[in-house]
Design an enzyme around this catalytic site. Sequence first.
Site, mmCIF file in Angstrom:
data_model
loop_
_atom_site.group_PDB
_atom_site.id
_atom_site.type_symbol
_atom_site.label_atom_id
_atom_site.label_comp_id
_atom_site.label_asym_id
_atom_site.label_seq_id
_atom_site.Cartn_x
_atom_site.Cartn_y
_atom_site.Cartn_z
ATOM 1 N N THR A 115 10.214 -18.004 -2.363
ATOM 2 C CA THR A 115 10.585 -18.263 -0.981
ATOM 3 C C THR A 115 11.694 -19.301 -0.975
ATOM 4 O O THR A 115 11.942 -19.956 -1.987
ATOM 5 C CB THR A 115 9.378 -18.750 -0.154
ATOM 6 N N HIS A 175 9.937 -7.244 0.307
ATOM 7 C CA HIS A 175 9.297 -7.203 1.628
ATOM 8 C C HIS A 175 10.208 -6.418 2.573
ATOM 9 O O HIS A 175 10.075 -5.207 2.683
ATOM 10 C CB HIS A 175 8.930 -8.599 2.147
ATOM 11 N N HIS A 200 10.582 -23.238 8.161
ATOM 12 C CA HIS A 200 9.894 -23.278 6.865
ATOM 13 C C HIS A 200 8.644 -24.151 6.967
ATOM 14 O O HIS A 200 8.724 -25.358 7.113
ATOM 15 C CB HIS A 200 10.772 -23.779 5.718
ATOM 16 N N ASP A 201 7.508 -23.505 6.895
ATOM 17 C CA ASP A 201 6.184 -24.134 6.909
ATOM 18 C C ASP A 201 5.815 -24.776 8.244
ATOM 19 O O ASP A 201 4.855 -25.543 8.322
ATOM 20 C CB ASP A 201 6.043 -25.160 5.778
ATOM 21 N N HIS A 210 14.430 -11.471 6.487
ATOM 22 C CA HIS A 210 15.121 -12.056 5.337
ATOM 23 C C HIS A 210 15.077 -11.051 4.187
ATOM 24 O O HIS A 210 14.215 -11.132 3.310
ATOM 25 C CB HIS A 210 14.457 -13.374 4.930
ATOM 26 N N ARG A 214 0.816 -1.210 0.000
ATOM 27 C CA ARG A 214 0.000 0.000 0.000
ATOM 28 C C ARG A 214 0.856 1.270 0.000
ATOM 29 O O ARG A 214 0.356 2.350 -0.265
ATOM 30 C CB ARG A 214 -0.917 -0.022 1.233
ATOM 31 N N GLU A 274 18.488 -13.443 7.838
ATOM 32 C CA GLU A 274 18.667 -14.527 6.877
ATOM 33 C C GLU A 274 18.965 -13.967 5.497
ATOM 34 O O GLU A 274 18.495 -12.880 5.153
ATOM 35 C CB GLU A 274 17.384 -15.366 6.778
#
Length: 238
Positions: free
Chosen positions: A100, A50, A190-191, A43, A18, A70
């Site tokens: 990712t 991001h 991760h996940d 990261h 935004r 990271e």
Amino acid sequence: MTKLSVNINKIATLRNSRGGNVPNLIKVAEDVQHFGGEGITIHPRPDERHIRYQDAYDLKPVVYTEYNIEGNPIPQFMDLVLAIKPTQVTLVPDGENVLTSNAGWDTVKHQSYLKEVIAEFKKEGIRTSIFIDTDKKLIAAAATTGTDRIELYTEKYAREYELGNQEAVNAYKEAAILASDLGLGVNAGHDLNLDNIKFFKDNVPGLAEVSIGHALISESLYLGIENVVNMYLHRLKY
């Protein structure tokens, strides 16, 4: 005790979508720690889609728990980490265009490169961790790079656990035991999510830290971030 480090990349993704400064990344990092989070993970990627490189500097004064950065140790990333001197740097072999993280290091093929990178960070007192799969040969090679820890790439575990295959955790258990025998600390990420984290923690000995972002932020949309942070802490402690 396994520490919870909260990856706030997705907060930055929402902010960037935004423009402006809503949600406020710095305030979220402060709040996560106030709610009990034991670390903040970011990261940054070269395209800054991001986390921005400036965010890494802005977070430094407010992260009073563990600060984990990271990324792929390209020169720009290395300069950033050496300037900030976070608690930990986690080396991830990301290509520039990956959505990712999708693979761990080949610590045999990249042995000399990793040794050089890790030596630079350790000279500055920065704890190092290598993002890696459960292949025992690669873990043994990681132990010769000088790294302090490895971070087990848990995407396969998460996928199999969701399908009902709890035996998928065995490879991670064996990898953690080997790493410990070789003098390495063990992180994971991760996940991992609220459904699978407790079983993973209960079955992987010596788990020092988990880094959780996408699932934690997604779950917080329904349950609230303070509540979700404490739900993870409860699963990791009991």
